[in-house]
Design a protein around this motif. Structure first.
Motif, mmCIF file in Angstrom:
data_model
loop_
_atom_site.group_PDB
_atom_site.id
_atom_site.type_symbol
_atom_site.label_atom_id
_atom_site.label_comp_id
_atom_site.label_asym_id
_atom_site.label_seq_id
_atom_site.Cartn_x
_atom_site.Cartn_y
_atom_site.Cartn_z
ATOM 1 N N PRO A 29 10.906 7.055 1.789
ATOM 2 C CA PRO A 29 11.118 5.617 1.266
ATOM 3 C C PRO A 29 9.988 4.776 1.429
ATOM 4 C CG PRO A 29 12.182 5.901 3.457
ATOM 5 C CD PRO A 29 11.546 7.240 3.093
ATOM 6 N N HIS A 30 9.903 3.821 0.530
ATOM 7 C CA HIS A 30 8.603 2.905 0.443
ATOM 8 C C HIS A 30 8.850 1.445 1.010
ATOM 9 C CE1 HIS A 30 6.854 6.164 -1.958
ATOM 10 N NE2 HIS A 30 7.799 6.057 -2.797
ATOM 11 N N SER A 31 8.068 0.929 1.290
ATOM 12 C CA SER A 31 8.312 -0.332 1.936
ATOM 13 C C SER A 31 7.987 -1.224 0.918
ATOM 14 C CB SER A 31 7.057 -0.752 3.044
ATOM 15 O OG SER A 31 5.715 -0.856 2.112
ATOM 16 N N LEU A 35 6.059 -1.591 -3.193
ATOM 17 C CA LEU A 35 6.803 -2.169 -4.177
ATOM 18 C C LEU A 35 5.969 -3.172 -4.777
ATOM 19 C CD1 LEU A 35 10.581 -1.667 -3.453
ATOM 20 C CD2 LEU A 35 8.861 0.233 -4.334
ATOM 21 N N ILE A 36 5.782 -4.300 -4.022
ATOM 22 C CA ILE A 36 5.027 -5.438 -4.486
ATOM 23 C C ILE A 36 3.649 -5.189 -5.096
ATOM 24 C CG2 ILE A 36 3.883 -7.622 -3.816
ATOM 25 C CD1 ILE A 36 6.520 -8.068 -1.886
ATOM 26 N N THR A 37 2.841 -4.217 -4.423
ATOM 27 C CA THR A 37 1.627 -3.731 -4.639
ATOM 28 C C THR A 37 1.531 -3.120 -6.263
ATOM 29 O OG1 THR A 37 0.984 -3.177 -2.334
ATOM 30 C CG2 THR A 37 -0.429 -2.196 -4.306
ATOM 31 N N ILE A 38 2.799 -2.122 -6.368
ATOM 32 C CA ILE A 38 2.599 -1.447 -7.763
ATOM 33 C C ILE A 38 3.053 -2.643 -8.647
ATOM 34 C CG2 ILE A 38 3.864 0.089 -8.992
ATOM 35 C CD1 ILE A 38 4.270 1.782 -6.448
ATOM 36 N N TRP A 39 3.751 -3.532 -8.428
ATOM 37 C CA TRP A 39 4.486 -4.549 -9.356
ATOM 38 C C TRP A 39 3.195 -5.383 -9.827
ATOM 39 C CZ3 TRP A 39 8.717 -5.569 -11.837
ATOM 40 C CH2 TRP A 39 8.726 -6.919 -12.229
ATOM 41 N N ASN A 61 16.746 -1.028 -2.627
ATOM 42 C CA ASN A 61 16.968 0.464 -2.003
ATOM 43 C C ASN A 61 16.672 1.451 -2.946
ATOM 44 O OD1 ASN A 61 17.145 -0.683 0.575
ATOM 45 N ND2 ASN A 61 19.416 -0.504 0.727
ATOM 46 N N THR A 62 17.205 1.404 -4.016
ATOM 47 C CA THR A 62 17.202 2.427 -5.139
ATOM 48 C C THR A 62 15.572 2.622 -5.501
ATOM 49 O OG1 THR A 62 19.334 1.908 -5.824
ATOM 50 C CG2 THR A 62 17.919 3.023 -7.584
ATOM 51 N N LEU A 63 14.938 1.524 -5.504
ATOM 52 C CA LEU A 63 13.520 1.361 -6.030
ATOM 53 C C LEU A 63 12.818 2.145 -4.710
ATOM 54 C CD1 LEU A 63 11.964 0.943 -8.748
ATOM 55 C CD2 LEU A 63 11.642 -1.237 -7.689
ATOM 56 N N LYS A 64 13.136 1.849 -3.745
ATOM 57 C CA LYS A 64 12.132 2.463 -2.555
ATOM 58 C C LYS A 64 12.559 3.811 -2.368
ATOM 59 C CE LYS A 64 12.552 -1.810 0.152
ATOM 60 N NZ LYS A 64 13.159 -2.376 1.710
#
Length: 169
Positions: A29-31, A35-39, A61-64
């Motif tokens: 799972p990702h922090s 996710l913000i960095t990729i966004w 949670n799904t995205l993570k």
């Protein structure tokens, strides 16, 4: 194992993808920071409805739990849909729907786009600074702005005109 332990070089060797900053594994799972960095890398904005901090816990949670490629594809899909004219994706990625006749967030903007924004601010096409009357160098200045900044620029012109301070209208 080293790749899954956060070694970026090993991640590139093993998965063929350089881990974005704040991402320490391919599979998750990702922090939220990952996710913000990729966004931000796909160039969606904080105001976007699908900005990672704006997601429901379930959606987050799904995205993570996705792998890095799937997360990137998901976010690039929102960006691509937004840039392709989909109003929902524009809200998701940029936090706004582009004005009519505007088909991109960043310039160059068509004269029709600029005219639509101009008129939405209550300015008239007869104004000396109406987009159809601008010379190339003046229009080039607007083309380096994103659509939000174009709106703000024209709102400023309107406010100044209403205050009697702007002979440019």
């Amino acid at each position: 194992m080293e790749a899954d332990g956060g070694d970026k070089d090993k991640g590139l060797e093993c998965y063929g993808i350089a881990f974005p900053d704040n991402c320490t594994s391919y599979h998750g799972p990702h922090s939220i920071e990952c996710l913000i960095t990729i966004w931000e890398e796909v160039d969606c904005k904080v105001k976007g409805y699908r900005y990672p901090n704006n997601l429901t816990t379930a959606d987050s949670n799904t995205l993570k739990s996705l792998n890095l490629r799937d997360i990137t594809a998901n976010m690039e899909g929102a960006k691509s849909g937004a840039d392709g004219g989909n109003d929902d994706h524009q809200l998701n990625c940029y936090g706004l729907v582009f004005p009519q006749n505007c088909d991109r967030y960043y310039g160059p903007h068509s004269v029709d786009c600029l005219a639509t924004v101009w008129e939405s601010k209550g300015c008239l096409s007869k104004g000396t600074k109406a987009p159809v009357k601008l010379d190339t160098s003046e229009r080039d200045i607007l083309d380096v702005l994103n659509v939000e900044d174009v709106r703000a620029n024209m709102e400023g012109v309107k406010r100044a005109a209403d205050g009697g301070n702007n002979p440019m209208l």
